[in-house]
Scaffold this motif. Structure first.
Motif, PDB file in Angstrom:
ATOM      1  N   THR A  27       0.823  -1.211   0.000  1.00 31.15           N
ATOM      2  CA  THR A  27       0.000   0.000   0.000  1.00 31.15           C
ATOM      3  C   THR A  27       0.857   1.261   0.000  1.00 31.15           C
ATOM      4  O   THR A  27       0.423   2.311  -0.501  1.00 31.15           O
ATOM      5  CB  THR A  27      -0.942   0.027   1.215  1.00 31.15           C
ATOM      6  N   ARG A  28       2.066   1.165   0.507  1.00 30.25           N
ATOM      7  CA  ARG A  28       2.960   2.331   0.548  1.00 30.25           C
ATOM      8  C   ARG A  28       3.638   2.584  -0.794  1.00 30.25           C
ATOM      9  O   ARG A  28       3.825   3.722  -1.209  1.00 30.25           O
ATOM     10  CB  ARG A  28       4.024   2.140   1.635  1.00 30.25           C
ATOM     11  N   TYR A  29       4.019   1.504  -1.482  1.00 34.92           N
ATOM     12  CA  TYR A  29       4.841   1.647  -2.680  1.00 34.92           C
ATOM     13  C   TYR A  29       4.041   1.651  -3.982  1.00 34.92           C
ATOM     14  O   TYR A  29       4.543   2.110  -5.005  1.00 34.92           O
ATOM     15  CB  TYR A  29       5.886   0.532  -2.729  1.00 34.92           C
ATOM     16  N   PHE A  30       2.816   1.142  -3.971  1.00 33.28           N
ATOM     17  CA  PHE A  30       2.072   1.035  -5.221  1.00 33.28           C
ATOM     18  C   PHE A  30       0.869   1.963  -5.306  1.00 33.28           C
ATOM     19  O   PHE A  30       0.234   2.044  -6.351  1.00 33.28           O
ATOM     20  CB  PHE A  30       1.630  -0.416  -5.444  1.00 33.28           C
ATOM     21  N   LEU A  31       0.565   2.670  -4.219  1.00 36.17           N
ATOM     22  CA  LEU A  31      -0.538   3.620  -4.240  1.00 36.17           C
ATOM     23  C   LEU A  31      -0.027   5.014  -3.898  1.00 36.17           C
ATOM     24  O   LEU A  31       1.010   5.173  -3.269  1.00 36.17           O
ATOM     25  CB  LEU A  31      -1.623   3.201  -3.238  1.00 36.17           C
ATOM     26  N   SER A  32      -0.792   6.014  -4.311  1.00 33.01           N
ATOM     27  CA  SER A  32      -0.397   7.398  -4.075  1.00 33.01           C
ATOM     28  C   SER A  32      -0.387   7.713  -2.582  1.00 33.01           C
ATOM     29  O   SER A  32      -1.294   7.315  -1.846  1.00 33.01           O
ATOM     30  CB  SER A  32      -1.372   8.339  -4.790  1.00 33.01           C
ATOM     31  N   PRO A  33       0.627   8.449  -2.119  1.00 28.36           N
ATOM     32  CA  PRO A  33       0.660   8.862  -0.714  1.00 28.36           C
ATOM     33  C   PRO A  33      -0.446   9.847  -0.359  1.00 28.36           C
ATOM     34  O   PRO A  33      -0.691  10.122   0.814  1.00 28.36           O
ATOM     35  CB  PRO A  33       2.044   9.514  -0.570  1.00 28.36           C
ATOM     36  N   LEU A  34      -1.136  10.368  -1.381  1.00 30.03           N
ATOM     37  CA  LEU A  34      -2.265  11.263  -1.122  1.00 30.03           C
ATOM     38  C   LEU A  34      -3.444  10.516  -0.508  1.00 30.03           C
ATOM     39  O   LEU A  34      -4.331  11.125   0.084  1.00 30.03           O
ATOM     40  CB  LEU A  34      -2.708  11.945  -2.423  1.00 30.03           C
ATOM     41  N   LEU A  35      -3.470   9.193  -0.693  1.00 30.53           N
ATOM     42  CA  LEU A  35      -4.522   8.365  -0.112  1.00 30.53           C
ATOM     43  C   LEU A  35      -3.977   7.661   1.127  1.00 30.53           C
ATOM     44  O   LEU A  35      -3.120   6.804   1.027  1.00 30.53           O
ATOM     45  CB  LEU A  35      -5.010   7.328  -1.131  1.00 30.53           C
ATOM     46  N   THR A  36      -4.490   8.051   2.276  1.00 29.40           N
ATOM     47  CA  THR A  36      -4.021   7.436   3.510  1.00 29.40           C
ATOM     48  C   THR A  36      -4.707   6.085   3.734  1.00 29.40           C
ATOM     49  O   THR A  36      -5.818   5.848   3.266  1.00 29.40           O
ATOM     50  CB  THR A  36      -4.316   8.344   4.721  1.00 29.40           C
ATOM     51  N   VAL A  37      -4.015   5.208   4.434  1.00 29.71           N
ATOM     52  CA  VAL A  37      -4.586   3.927   4.836  1.00 29.71           C
ATOM     53  C   VAL A  37      -5.250   4.150   6.193  1.00 29.71           C
ATOM     54  O   VAL A  37      -4.577   4.354   7.195  1.00 29.71           O
ATOM     55  CB  VAL A  37      -3.508   2.838   4.918  1.00 29.71           C
ATOM     56  N   ASP A  38      -6.590   4.120   6.222  1.00 26.14           N
ATOM     57  CA  ASP A  38      -7.323   4.474   7.432  1.00 26.14           C
ATOM     58  C   ASP A  38      -7.546   3.296   8.364  1.00 26.14           C
ATOM     59  O   ASP A  38      -7.812   3.488   9.555  1.00 26.14           O
ATOM     60  CB  ASP A  38      -8.677   5.092   7.057  1.00 26.14           C
ATOM     61  N   ALA A  39      -7.494   2.084   7.828  1.00 25.52           N
ATOM     62  CA  ALA A  39      -7.681   0.890   8.659  1.00 25.52           C
ATOM     63  C   ALA A  39      -7.161  -0.320   7.902  1.00 25.52           C
ATOM     64  O   ALA A  39      -7.230  -0.361   6.672  1.00 25.52           O
ATOM     65  CB  ALA A  39      -9.157   0.696   9.011  1.00 25.52           C
ATOM     66  N   ILE A  40      -6.616  -1.273   8.628  1.00 34.53           N
ATOM     67  CA  ILE A  40      -6.153  -2.534   8.038  1.00 34.53           C
ATOM     68  C   ILE A  40      -6.742  -3.679   8.855  1.00 34.53           C
ATOM     69  O   ILE A  40      -6.767  -3.616  10.089  1.00 34.53           O
ATOM     70  CB  ILE A  40      -4.612  -2.633   8.053  1.00 34.53           C
ATOM     71  N   ARG A  41      -7.222  -4.702   8.160  1.00 32.30           N
ATOM     72  CA  ARG A  41      -7.767  -5.849   8.873  1.00 32.30           C
ATOM     73  C   ARG A  41      -7.515  -7.136   8.103  1.00 32.30           C
ATOM     74  O   ARG A  41      -7.487  -7.146   6.867  1.00 32.30           O
ATOM     75  CB  ARG A  41      -9.269  -5.674   9.114  1.00 32.30           C
ATOM     76  N   PRO A  42      -7.316  -8.249   8.810  1.00 29.33           N
ATOM     77  CA  PRO A  42      -7.179  -9.546   8.141  1.00 29.33           C
ATOM     78  C   PRO A  42      -8.559 -10.046   7.711  1.00 29.33           C
ATOM     79  O   PRO A  42      -9.569  -9.767   8.357  1.00 29.33           O
ATOM     80  CB  PRO A  42      -6.581 -10.440   9.225  1.00 29.33           C
ATOM     81  N   VAL A  43      -8.613 -10.776   6.604  1.00 30.96           N
ATOM     82  CA  VAL A  43      -9.862 -11.360   6.129  1.00 30.96           C
ATOM     83  C   VAL A  43      -9.606 -12.798   5.682  1.00 30.96           C
ATOM     84  O   VAL A  43      -8.501 -13.137   5.250  1.00 30.96           O
ATOM     85  CB  VAL A  43     -10.480 -10.558   4.959  1.00 30.96           C
ATOM     86  N   THR A  44     -10.628 -13.615   5.791  1.00 33.57           N
ATOM     87  CA  THR A  44     -10.552 -15.008   5.357  1.00 33.57           C
ATOM     88  C   THR A  44     -11.712 -15.275   4.405  1.00 33.57           C
ATOM     89  O   THR A  44     -12.867 -14.976   4.733  1.00 33.57           O
ATOM     90  CB  THR A  44     -10.620 -15.972   6.547  1.00 33.57           C
TER      91      THR A  44
END
Length: 311
Positions: A27-44
């Protein structure tokens, strides 16, 4: 990170800590830094005995999930198995020749890993982010949001619950001019702008933030999960269609749809369907369905993707 870590089945052998680290790096290297990562969660995601453990993040107002890639994956559908298709041919009154004409050709290809929106968006909307019902704080594309901020806050003040912490009383959608708010959780509205644009304009907008439309190969992989059957669930139709199609990657794919899902190529990969289409109409649910010609932007949807390439 090694390339093979991002492909099936190696990805599933990684522990959760390693998967989370890789996902954060992507998410840091392939998306624009203008878009923040607001939440991360594991999914199955569980699909007919196959289980995928992965991660998704709230980015720019929607959940974006890592879908591992696959080497030498089979796409398209082999239509010369009369016995295998006999039940569906009887249900639909179609012939093998009819199916051959409406499905993409068989081929094998390498599909890269992708960051993929879990839901498709109407093609006449541009998602900017999401706004909190309790704090009125917006997260997403702040440059675009600045022009409509006053409209968004006015909508929330006019239609919202008197108790900002209440989980009831908020309409499913709110609109004002070109602004559209869609209730995304008990505490957030997704903020979109209604657009009248061409496919090229949409693609250009997505590219500003590291996204794009999927290619035909990517679309068929995301829809089929590498399963070569006519439909994601096999070669025959159930007596009653579910609301959403099963998917190996846990993506949301509704049966009822207004039109096609956009891809890079000028092909129609689906068509408008009711919740219970006829057997003949249901062929458009096949990941490999295709019809030539440009897609109607007024009825289409799109699913943004970011292709992961690691040297």
């Amino acid at each position: 990170m090694a390339v093979n870590e991002l492909t099936l089945p190696t990805w599933n052998t990684l522990n959760e800590k390693r998967q989370r680290f890789i996902f954060q790096q992507l998410t840091r290297y392939f998306l624009s830094p203008l878009l923040t990562v607001d939440a991360i969660r594991p999914v199955t995601a569980t699909f007919y005995g196959q289980t995928l453990h992965t991660f998704e993040a709230m980015i720019g107002g929607e959940w974006v999930r890592l879908v591992p890639g696959m080497t030498n994956v089979s796409l398209g559908f082999t239509t010369n198995h009369q016995e295998e298709l006999a039940p569906y041919l009887t249900q639909s009154d179609l012939t093998l020749a009819d199916i051959q004409q409406m499905l993409s050709p068989v081929r094998k290809t390498d599909v890269p890993p992708m960051l993929v929106a879990t839901r498709a968006t109407p093609a006449n909307e541009e998602i900017l982010g999401r706004v909190s019902l309790t704090t009125r704080i917006f997260k997403g594309n702040h440059m675009a949001y600045a022009a409509i901020r006053a409209q968004v806050l006015a909508l929330l003040d006019r239609h919202g619950s008197l108790d900002p912490f209440s989980q009831t009383g908020w309409p499913a959608t709110l609109t004002s001019g070109s602004v559209k708010l869609r209730l995304a959780s008990a505490h957030h509205y997704q903020v979109s702008i209604i657009k009248s644009w061409r496919k090229a304009d949409l693609s250009k907008s997505l590219s500003y933030f590291g996204f794009r439309l999927p290619t035909q190969d990517q679309y068929e992989y995301l829809q089929s999960g590498g399963n070569p059957s006519l439909f994601p669930f096999g070669n025959t139709l159930p007596l009653e269609m579910p609301r959403y199609l099963p998917n190996r990657f846990g993506l949301t794919i509704p049966v009822k749809r207004t039109g096609s899902e956009l891809i890079v190529e000028d092909l129609q990969k689906s068509t408008a369907l009711t919740a219970q289409p006829t057997a003949k109409e249901a062929l458009a649910l096949s990941p490999f369905y295709q019809m030539p010609g440009e897609v109607d932007m007024a009825s289409a949807v799109y699913r943004r993707v970011a292709t992961i390439t690691v040297n």
